[in-house]
Design an enzyme around this catalytic site. Sequence first.
Site, PDB file in Angstrom:
ATOM      1  N   GLU A  36      87.363  99.347  15.077  1.00 33.84           N
ATOM      2  CA  GLU A  36      87.019 100.592  15.760  1.00 33.84           C
ATOM      3  C   GLU A  36      85.959 100.352  16.843  1.00 33.84           C
ATOM      4  O   GLU A  36      84.987 101.090  16.962  1.00 33.84           O
ATOM      5  CB  GLU A  36      86.568 101.657  14.763  1.00 33.84           C
ATOM      6  CG  GLU A  36      87.697 102.121  13.850  1.00 33.84           C
ATOM      7  CD  GLU A  36      87.333 103.331  13.001  1.00 33.84           C
ATOM      8  OE1 GLU A  36      86.136 103.543  12.725  1.00 33.84           O
ATOM      9  OE2 GLU A  36      88.258 104.071  12.605  1.00 33.84           O
ATOM     10  N   GLU A  45      94.645 102.698   9.245  1.00 36.32           N
ATOM     11  CA  GLU A  45      93.704 103.323   8.312  1.00 36.32           C
ATOM     12  C   GLU A  45      94.169 104.761   8.125  1.00 36.32           C
ATOM     13  O   GLU A  45      93.737 105.661   8.839  1.00 36.32           O
ATOM     14  CB  GLU A  45      92.262 103.297   8.824  1.00 36.32           C
ATOM     15  CG  GLU A  45      91.532 102.007   8.576  1.00 36.32           C
ATOM     16  CD  GLU A  45      90.023 102.138   8.795  1.00 36.32           C
ATOM     17  OE1 GLU A  45      89.482 103.259   8.606  1.00 36.32           O
ATOM     18  OE2 GLU A  45      89.393 101.135   9.166  1.00 36.32           O
TER      19      GLU A  45
END
Length: 589
Positions: A158, A234
């Site tokens: 991320e 995710e």
Amino acid sequence: MPTFTIGEQDFMLDGQPHRILSGALHYFRVHPDQWADRIRKARQMGLNTIETYVPWNAHAPAPGIFDTSDGLDLGRFLDLIAAEGMHAIVRPGPYICAEWDNGGLPAWLFDRGAAAIRADDPVYMAALTEYLEHLAPILVPRQIDAGGPIILIQIENEYGAYGADRFYLEKLVKVNREIGLTVPFTTVDQPQDDMLANGSLPELHKTGSFGSRSAERLETLRRHQPTGPLMCSEFWVGWFDHWGAHHHTTTVEQSAHDLEVLLELGASVNIYMFHGGTNFGLTNGANDKGVYQPIVTSYDYDAPLDEAGNPTAKYWAFRDVIAKYTALDDDDVPAPAHLGSSFSVSLPQSLPLWDSLDRMGPWTSHEGLRTSDDLGHYSGFTLYRTEISVSGTAVLDFDEVRDRAQVFLDRQPVGTLSRDHHETSLALPDHATGVLEILVEDQGRVNYGPRLGEPKGLVGSARINGEVLWTWDILPLPLDHVSSVVQALEKQTSDSDAAVSGPVFVQGTFDHAGGGDLFLSTEGWTKGMVWVNGFSLGRYWSRGPQHTLYVPGPLLRSESNTITVLELHAATRRSVAFVATHNLGHTEF
């Protein structure tokens, strides 16, 4: 040898389209003797892949160390995945977030002179290159093209939510390739335009992280990546908990619906988490977006497989969804869960923290305060000591407390200062004279955002009535292992019916002939840590939401198990209770 590539629309396994059905399972949050069980239950739910992060700071707690023993034996974990006939996705970071202490980055990076982390800084890049070189002998021979289970490696984590340093990402890719990694590389970001643009490179395959509105999020991902397979790497099916808040859950029906929408659209998935596990010891992270919020010991995450490895209603609902997209054996399912045993254990042995200090290491003297990081101490507790003599009113204040400070005068408690309450000052008794001691707890390093890497302990200066206190003795308290304290406690006895006044270690023994997991109730205790047979179960705190600690069965013997408790404040009884079920606290939807 098998091959795994990224095609125009699909992942390709041996030249054929392949959908990844993956579940997140962190080896470092699960007792190693339970890895095989958790992996098998993932396959039984219909998954074909296991994903794991790699926590750099757990493997390298200090420079020059790289530990792959016991619960950090990543190679063994990957071999068990292969033995179950499954693939693996590995996310070595170097930053992992994961609600893990400092997001997996070693706190000692700044001691080496790193001016920045997660950036093209030469000191940082040299350290992470060394880290990846240590991983190479584990990962390289276990890639699919070498006959192993690894099909994907993720670059960073991320990153678009943190920075936009393309030179850093390019160098990170280069290092990963140079150590011998040949499988496809991916990145993951939340499906926002700026994050997807900043967090990847053209040659890396973008994936998304989200837990709802699957169609909308996949559409955003497709705008940024016109070709290649869509993947939510995710897929959040629960959430983590903070001390003092509620236990987070998601509805089974909504999570299953969002998963089905994702699969209907042809996407691959990694369920985060399939099995969350536990933040054993001092490994929990924290968040700070204006208020510091440490993560609890449990990482149950409301996952399909609960913290004790039992299938939940979410497990069976997900299995029903996945069965529409892959063949499952209705007879190959996990066995029913067993309740824990209920019994009490007396803790007759007692040793005040003050009487154990000579077993913790040497004091050092300093002109002015030092952080715990300045002393090379990166987790747990640090004790500060100075002598004072004040006429009249006395107010003690600090520039900053990270994260919780108990104040004592001549070893009598005066008060507590908490970072989450933005407290930095308190009143001492009038005419305060004697030895002032400050017991500071690092409650977990921030794992997300710009506060990564900040030092712990007392930061800046300390003053009484505005006058700086200059002379300090400081003692780091290493509590990862308490064998010397356990041995000292074995020689101590006290009234087993007496109340507990902390900070104090108390200890007892118990048998467990039946075997299996246990759940330790922390009701009636205030705040502290627990060890069973020398293994740290983690922290407890009366503010909740968590009110039991998970005790993995492999830790236990049939006879003479030792339980050691460090109570920082008080308990009304000198005993603990094991209970039949886990209690993670009240919930809100």
